[in-house]
Design an enzyme around this catalytic site. Sequence first.
Site, PDB file in Angstrom:
ATOM      1  N   LYS A 187       0.894  -1.172   0.000  1.00 58.00           N
ATOM      2  CA  LYS A 187       0.000   0.000   0.000  1.00 58.00           C
ATOM      3  C   LYS A 187       0.928   1.216   0.000  1.00 58.00           C
ATOM      4  O   LYS A 187       1.384   1.662   1.048  1.00 58.00           O
ATOM      5  CB  LYS A 187      -0.896  -0.021   1.246  1.00 58.00           C
ATOM      6  CG  LYS A 187      -2.234   0.715   1.098  1.00 58.00           C
ATOM      7  CD  LYS A 187      -2.148   2.155   0.621  1.00 58.00           C
ATOM      8  CE  LYS A 187      -1.964   3.154   1.745  1.00 58.00           C
ATOM      9  NZ  LYS A 187      -1.752   4.536   1.257  1.00 58.00           N
ATOM     10  N   GLU A 262       9.194   1.403  11.008  1.00 50.18           N
ATOM     11  CA  GLU A 262      10.353   2.284  10.829  1.00 50.18           C
ATOM     12  C   GLU A 262       9.788   3.695  10.795  1.00 50.18           C
ATOM     13  O   GLU A 262       9.111   4.070   9.833  1.00 50.18           O
ATOM     14  CB  GLU A 262      11.072   1.894   9.536  1.00 50.18           C
ATOM     15  CG  GLU A 262      12.515   2.302   9.512  1.00 50.18           C
ATOM     16  CD  GLU A 262      12.677   3.654   8.894  1.00 50.18           C
ATOM     17  OE1 GLU A 262      12.674   4.645   9.664  1.00 50.18           O
ATOM     18  OE2 GLU A 262      12.781   3.742   7.668  1.00 50.18           O
ATOM     19  N   CYS A 296      13.781  10.022   6.995  1.00 51.62           N
ATOM     20  CA  CYS A 296      13.578   9.731   8.410  1.00 51.62           C
ATOM     21  C   CYS A 296      14.859   9.954   9.187  1.00 51.62           C
ATOM     22  O   CYS A 296      14.837  10.300  10.353  1.00 51.62           O
ATOM     23  CB  CYS A 296      13.097   8.301   8.580  1.00 51.62           C
ATOM     24  SG  CYS A 296      14.111   7.120   7.696  1.00 51.62           S
ATOM     25  N   GLU A 397       9.349  16.197  14.390  1.00 49.28           N
ATOM     26  CA  GLU A 397       9.859  15.887  13.052  1.00 49.28           C
ATOM     27  C   GLU A 397       9.172  16.787  12.024  1.00 49.28           C
ATOM     28  O   GLU A 397       7.948  16.765  11.883  1.00 49.28           O
ATOM     29  CB  GLU A 397       9.586  14.421  12.717  1.00 49.28           C
ATOM     30  CG  GLU A 397      10.178  14.032  11.383  1.00 49.28           C
ATOM     31  CD  GLU A 397       9.989  12.560  11.034  1.00 49.28           C
ATOM     32  OE1 GLU A 397       8.845  12.083  11.122  1.00 49.28           O
ATOM     33  OE2 GLU A 397      10.981  11.906  10.679  1.00 49.28           O
TER      34      GLU A 397
HETATM   35  P1  NDP Z   1       2.018   8.686   7.216  1.00 54.15           P
HETATM   36  O1  NDP Z   1       2.809   8.027   8.268  1.00 54.15           O
HETATM   37  O2  NDP Z   1       0.659   9.131   7.558  1.00 54.15           O
HETATM   38  O3  NDP Z   1       1.883   7.722   5.939  1.00 54.15           O
HETATM   39  C1  NDP Z   1       2.735   6.639   5.638  1.00 54.15           C
HETATM   40  C2  NDP Z   1       1.917   5.540   4.973  1.00 54.15           C
HETATM   41  O4  NDP Z   1       0.909   5.062   5.858  1.00 54.15           O
HETATM   42  C3  NDP Z   1       1.168   6.006   3.736  1.00 54.15           C
HETATM   43  O5  NDP Z   1       1.091   4.955   2.793  1.00 54.15           O
HETATM   44  C4  NDP Z   1      -0.198   6.314   4.297  1.00 54.15           C
HETATM   45  O6  NDP Z   1      -1.202   6.364   3.339  1.00 54.15           O
HETATM   46  C5  NDP Z   1      -0.376   5.169   5.257  1.00 54.15           C
HETATM   47  N1  NDP Z   1      -1.372   5.388   6.299  1.00 54.15           N
HETATM   48  C6  NDP Z   1      -1.818   6.550   6.817  1.00 54.15           C
HETATM   49  N2  NDP Z   1      -2.734   6.333   7.796  1.00 54.15           N
HETATM   50  C7  NDP Z   1      -2.858   4.983   7.902  1.00 54.15           C
HETATM   51  C8  NDP Z   1      -3.646   4.118   8.731  1.00 54.15           C
HETATM   52  N3  NDP Z   1      -4.460   4.584   9.665  1.00 54.15           N
HETATM   53  N4  NDP Z   1      -3.518   2.789   8.563  1.00 54.15           N
HETATM   54  C9  NDP Z   1      -2.684   2.282   7.651  1.00 54.15           C
HETATM   55  N5  NDP Z   1      -1.935   3.046   6.826  1.00 54.15           N
HETATM   56  C10 NDP Z   1      -1.999   4.388   6.952  1.00 54.15           C
HETATM   57  O7  NDP Z   1       2.871   9.859   6.645  1.00 54.15           O
HETATM   58  P2  NDP Z   1       2.408  11.087   5.738  1.00 54.15           P
HETATM   59  O8  NDP Z   1       2.670  10.719   4.351  1.00 54.15           O
HETATM   60  O9  NDP Z   1       1.029  11.550   6.051  1.00 54.15           O
HETATM   61  O10 NDP Z   1       3.424  12.180   6.256  1.00 54.15           O
HETATM   62  C11 NDP Z   1       3.188  12.844   7.480  1.00 54.15           C
HETATM   63  C12 NDP Z   1       4.448  13.022   8.261  1.00 54.15           C
HETATM   64  O11 NDP Z   1       5.027  11.756   8.526  1.00 54.15           O
HETATM   65  C13 NDP Z   1       5.564  13.766   7.541  1.00 54.15           C
HETATM   66  O12 NDP Z   1       5.446  15.126   7.676  1.00 54.15           O
HETATM   67  C14 NDP Z   1       6.775  13.254   8.248  1.00 54.15           C
HETATM   68  O13 NDP Z   1       6.988  13.978   9.431  1.00 54.15           O
HETATM   69  C15 NDP Z   1       6.419  11.841   8.596  1.00 54.15           C
HETATM   70  N6  NDP Z   1       6.972  10.834   7.673  1.00 54.15           N
HETATM   71  C16 NDP Z   1       7.988  10.080   8.114  1.00 54.15           C
HETATM   72  C17 NDP Z   1       8.547   9.149   7.284  1.00 54.15           C
HETATM   73  C18 NDP Z   1       9.685   8.331   7.722  1.00 54.15           C
HETATM   74  O14 NDP Z   1      10.332   7.677   6.904  1.00 54.15           O
HETATM   75  N7  NDP Z   1       9.979   8.291   8.986  1.00 54.15           N
HETATM   76  C19 NDP Z   1       8.093   8.951   5.912  1.00 54.15           C
HETATM   77  C20 NDP Z   1       6.967   9.772   5.555  1.00 54.15           C
HETATM   78  C21 NDP Z   1       6.440  10.671   6.423  1.00 54.15           C
HETATM   79  P3  NDP Z   1      -1.578   7.809   2.710  1.00 54.15           P
HETATM   80  O15 NDP Z   1      -0.374   8.282   2.006  1.00 54.15           O
HETATM   81  O16 NDP Z   1      -2.686   7.504   1.804  1.00 54.15           O
HETATM   82  O17 NDP Z   1      -1.964   8.677   3.888  1.00 54.15           O
END
Ligand code: NDP
Length: 505
Positions: A187, A262, A296, A397
């Site tokens: 996903k 992660e 990250c 973050e």
């Molecule tokens: P999220 O953690 O919300 O999203 C990561 C993945 O999880 C996406 O595929 C998302 O889908 C999915 N997801 C979201 N909500 C759910 C749920 N309830 N159940 C299962 N899957 C879910 O990150 P965002 O993309 O919204 O980014 C927000 C913040 O997260 C950023 O500003 C940053 O701070 C942090 N981030 C950290 C990362 C890392 O590597 N540590 C990577 C990306 C973001 P969808 O995209 O459709 O919401």
Amino acid sequence: MSQSLPGTSVAGVTRYGLFIGNQQIAPVDGEYLDVVNPATGKVWAQVPNASVKDVDMAVESARSAFEEGDWLGYRAADRAKFLIRFGEAIADNAEEIAQLQVNENGKLIREMVGQAKLMPEYFNYYAGLAQMPTGSTNPLHVKQMLNYTVREPLGVVAAITPWNSPLLLLVWKLGPALAAGNTVIAKPSEVTPVSAIRFAELAAEAGLPPGVFNVVTGLGSPSGSALTGHPGVDKIAFTGSTATGQAIASQAGKTLKRVSLELGGKSPNIVFSDADLTSAINGLVAGIFGASGQTCMAGSRILVQDTMYDQVVEEFVRRAEAIKVGDPQNPASEMGTVACRPQFEKVLSYIDIAKSDGARLVAGGTRAEVDGFPDGLFVRPTVFADVTNDMRIAQEEVFGPIASLIRFHDEDEAVRIANETQFGLAAGIWTGNVQRAHRVASRLRAGTVWINNYRKTSYATPFGGYKQSGLGRENGADALREYTEEKSVWVDTGQGVKDPFNPRA
Ligand code: NDP
């Protein structure tokens, strides 16, 4: 666009399907999401907005591939051969999959091509590990009994991935999951779904049986949460924010799924006054401005010893201001866009937060204007000096090109500041003193410590977080354990089992 089928293209917008059973199919409800290029602001693709019914279909496909399909008959050597072939297909199509990711998230083409070329190495590594012995025979306290263990695949793995390195972070999950014999449903982030579909097509072309690798595109809710709650899914392998990781862990707990997470970071990059300053500044710049700070492991808290603080600020600002922000497709650009509008707004909002908390803005601080890209989500490399570790900019973050420079006096204070965070993903140490380097490394509560380098990862060494930066590890040999169950088998090698109530009979 409402009636067109997967694979069709209208006015430059290509419509894709869910990838289930080795083919693209339309979503049951017929709903699609736009995919926007963050450099141009233009919609260039549409993908299904998967419903719970679509997720059910993907799980059914992955379950039957796991329980009764051809995949079941694959020996470890066959899985290894497939991984190598998949790696070759990726290498042959590296430019295309890099290009798709740049269209999705605005990262630099040169970084995305570099990542694509590295992916086959991950698959080669797990192809080798797939064929290594994994069990044990165990001396027991009882006589005439043989005991051995075997490691078996978990079943159906849901790989939920973010937008910053869409395919590399998927590869970190796919390599060990497939090597161990699981089936997978990816996903991807709603921001970066197309590259995952193309990736699954390449896997099918490389000979993967139907149902082994499926892609469900859509929103975190309902698509992602339908997977984390689904009784037919055995494990969630997630990369993303700490908040979503917490929600996933608690939802997955209801069916006791295996979970690896992660998550986020606020990693300290610590410069001691005995460091090689040229190398250190290069590492600081790469640590926070690489990928527009959207990693990250970004070195977002830069801790500098007070005796050289002013000098580091001056040189770091000079370097930040010299970064060429521009068209991500141009190999000469040094920083592309932020991936999507909500993230762009989040980054800009943290600039206001830092200012109002009293941090001193010394570089950037606004959107970057790039010729020819009036709607591009570009942010200037931004530097705050005189940050204290209690400020929100030092604790939360941001995931953008914002560096916070924090002053420290001595080693103890550096370690204390570095560890004063809910996160524990990574840390950097810059020093010419080998004893200090190892001493400080041992005191930092972080899953990865880089000494006189920063932002290096490899298939060969584990990556993951202490504290709220995660659960479990990706990469390295032990990652296979995260995708297997261990079974203990007892064999009577004696004269049979005696009557338990009359053992002398
Ligand atoms: P999220 O953690 O919300 O999203 C990561 C993945 O999880 C996406 O595929 C998302 O889908 C999915 N997801 C979201 N909500 C759910 C749920 N309830 N159940 C299962 N899957 C879910 O990150 P965002 O993309 O919204 O980014 C927000 C913040 O997260 C950023 O500003 C940053 O701070 C942090 N981030 C950290 C990362 C890392 O590597 N540590 C990577 C990306 C973001 P969808 O995209 O459709 O919401």
